[in-house]
Write a protein that holds these residues in place. Structure first.
Motif, PDB file in Angstrom:
ATOM      1  N   GLY A 228       1.169  -1.302  -0.300  1.00  0.00           N
ATOM      2  CA  GLY A 228       0.028  -0.420  -0.057  1.00  0.00           C
ATOM      3  C   GLY A 228       1.054   0.917  -0.354  1.00  0.00           C
ATOM      4  O   GLY A 228       2.041   1.449  -0.273  1.00  0.00           O
ATOM      5  N   GLU A 229       0.244   2.161   0.355  1.00  0.00           N
ATOM      6  CA  GLU A 229       0.531   3.795   0.500  1.00  0.00           C
ATOM      7  C   GLU A 229       1.381   4.147   1.302  1.00  0.00           C
ATOM      8  O   GLU A 229       2.369   4.081   1.386  1.00  0.00           O
ATOM      9  N   ALA A 230       0.761   4.398   2.552  1.00  0.00           N
ATOM     10  CA  ALA A 230       1.295   4.501   3.366  1.00  0.00           C
ATOM     11  C   ALA A 230       0.160   4.424   4.996  1.00  0.00           C
ATOM     12  O   ALA A 230      -0.777   4.199   4.578  1.00  0.00           O
ATOM     13  N   PRO A 231       0.737   4.243   6.208  1.00  0.00           N
ATOM     14  CA  PRO A 231       0.318   4.674   7.757  1.00  0.00           C
ATOM     15  C   PRO A 231      -0.908   5.473   7.650  1.00  0.00           C
ATOM     16  O   PRO A 231      -0.576   6.584   7.090  1.00  0.00           O
ATOM     17  N   GLY A 232      -2.059   5.347   7.880  1.00  0.00           N
ATOM     18  CA  GLY A 232      -3.401   6.233   8.358  1.00  0.00           C
ATOM     19  C   GLY A 232      -3.436   6.651   9.619  1.00  0.00           C
ATOM     20  O   GLY A 232      -2.415   5.648   9.941  1.00  0.00           O
TER      21      GLY A 232
ATOM     22  N   GLU B 263      -3.003   3.012  11.589  1.00  0.00           N
ATOM     23  CA  GLU B 263      -2.345   2.141  11.627  1.00  0.00           C
ATOM     24  C   GLU B 263      -0.824   2.976  12.477  1.00  0.00           C
ATOM     25  O   GLU B 263       0.002   2.409  12.456  1.00  0.00           O
TER      26      GLU B 263
ATOM     27  N   PRO C 195      -0.151  -2.281   9.315  1.00  0.00           N
ATOM     28  CA  PRO C 195      -0.564  -1.823   7.891  1.00  0.00           C
ATOM     29  C   PRO C 195      -2.133  -1.924   7.724  1.00  0.00           C
ATOM     30  O   PRO C 195      -2.625  -3.647   7.981  1.00  0.00           O
ATOM     31  N   PHE C 196      -2.651  -1.890   7.532  1.00  0.00           N
ATOM     32  CA  PHE C 196      -4.117  -1.706   6.745  1.00  0.00           C
ATOM     33  C   PHE C 196      -5.185  -2.176   8.389  1.00  0.00           C
ATOM     34  O   PHE C 196      -6.026  -3.464   7.782  1.00  0.00           O
TER      35      PHE C 196
ATOM     36  N   ASN D  10       3.835  -1.173   3.101  1.00  0.00           N
ATOM     37  CA  ASN D  10       3.624   0.270   2.741  1.00  0.00           C
ATOM     38  C   ASN D  10       4.665   0.509   2.070  1.00  0.00           C
ATOM     39  O   ASN D  10       5.861  -0.023   2.039  1.00  0.00           O
TER      40      ASN D  10
ATOM     41  N   HIS E 121      -6.113   1.608  -4.365  1.00  0.00           N
ATOM     42  CA  HIS E 121      -6.886   1.063  -3.002  1.00  0.00           C
ATOM     43  C   HIS E 121      -8.234   0.741  -2.261  1.00  0.00           C
ATOM     44  O   HIS E 121      -9.415   0.923  -2.607  1.00  0.00           O
TER      45      HIS E 121
HETATM   46  N1  URA Z   1      -4.170   2.399   3.945  1.00  0.00           N
HETATM   47  C1  URA Z   1      -2.541   2.474   2.944  1.00  0.00           C
HETATM   48  O1  URA Z   1      -2.002   2.531   1.972  1.00  0.00           O
HETATM   49  N2  URA Z   1      -1.422   1.417   4.238  1.00  0.00           N
HETATM   50  C2  URA Z   1      -1.986   1.124   5.131  1.00  0.00           C
HETATM   51  O2  URA Z   1      -1.469   0.698   5.942  1.00  0.00           O
HETATM   52  C3  URA Z   1      -3.686   1.912   5.980  1.00  0.00           C
HETATM   53  C4  URA Z   1      -3.876   2.926   4.310  1.00  0.00           C
END
Ligand code: URA
Length: 265
Positions: free
Chosen positions: A121-125, A128, A134-135, A161, A237
């Motif tokens: 994925g992209e990055a922690p929100g 997270e 993650p996720f 991520n 996503h």
């Molecule tokens: N979206 C992401 O791309 N990664 C995460 O870990 C959570 C949300």
């Protein structure tokens, strides 16, 4: 998978009326191509020997990580040749970009270290960043359902991520942040040796493939990542799918395609 159970997961994806197509239709649709751009290489140079921070003892705090013997080496190849605990410790201690000042904690990645599937994925929100995994938010719930729909439990795959730290306000990762963080993911890939990678969303896909090509054009192709040329499939996503449920059906096609590619590897 038990058809009733699968139907349950498809329902979670909002695809309860979906009907399985024949293999021929699937095979005819996607094209296999080489990644249009050079994929990032896994650094080959061995890392200097370091005192290893035990995973359990690694603190979120830099000073504690330093006490544990984690070096502050800024060379781009510094992730090469490390093992899982050492890599985790390096990520936990990372100060390579400004996100270290705003994160609650780093989000290293989670899952089976022998997984065939790597989801990126992209990055922690916010969730997270709080939980260190993650996720785990709403998008994570949908990702779990997406995986279940192709017969994969979350525990069976590895999830990571592009960025290990949350960008404040959930803004897009800056190019410099992604460049600083990617060597960590590259080393995770070198350790994991996945059979297949699934990039979820535009940001992950474009960073992994080093391209500006739109997600729509990156879908339905087999790309390859890194020197080991891991097959890489692109899909939407899950956070986007929560906002745009009409595209869940296309994501489902991507997942089936990825499953088919994985079976061929
Ligand atoms: N979206 C992401 O791309 N990664 C995460 O870990 C959570 C949300």
């Amino acid at each position: 998978m038990n058809p009733a159970l699968r139907q349950e997961y498809l329902a979670a994806l909002g695809l309860e009326t979906w009907v399985m197509r024949g293999k021929s239709a699937l095979a005819a649709a996607p094209r296999e191509i080489t990644a249009p751009v050079e994929s990032p290489a896994v650094h080959a140079a061995p890392a200097a020997p370091v005192a290893r921070a035990r995973e359990a003892g690694v603190s979120r705090d830099d000073s504690a990580a330093r006490e544990a013997g984690v070096p502050r080496d800024d060379s781009p190849a510094r992730e090469a040749g490390v093992d899982w605990p050492e890599l985790r410790a390096r990520v936990a201690a990372c100060t390579r970009c400004g996100l270290c000042n705003t994160r609650t904690q780093t989000v290293f990645g989670v899952g089976n270290q022998r997984a065939e599937w790597l989801i990126v994925g992209e990055a922690p929100g916010a969730d997270e960043d709080r939980q260190g995994e993650p996720f785990v938010g709403r998008a994570g719930q949908l990702l779990n359902s997406m995986l279940r729909a192709i017969g994969l439990a979350r525990e069976q795959v590895y999830i990571a991520n592009v960025l290990k730290c949350r960008p404040p306000g959930n803004r897009d990762p800056a190019a410099g942040e992604a460049a600083e963080c990617l060597p960590y993911l590259e080393q995770q890939i070198a350790l994991l040796k996945p059979k297949i990678m699934l990039a979820v969303g535009r940001i992950a896909s474009q960073n992994l493939l080093r391209t500006d090509v739109t997600l729509g054009r990156l879908r339905r192709q087999v790309h390859h990542f890194g020197v080991s040329r891991v097959p890489l499939i692109v899909t939407y996503h899950p956070a986007y799918l929560l906002r745009t449920p009409g595209d869940k059906r296309k994501a489902w096609e991507d997942l089936k395609f990825a499953r088919e590619v994985c079976a061929r590897v």
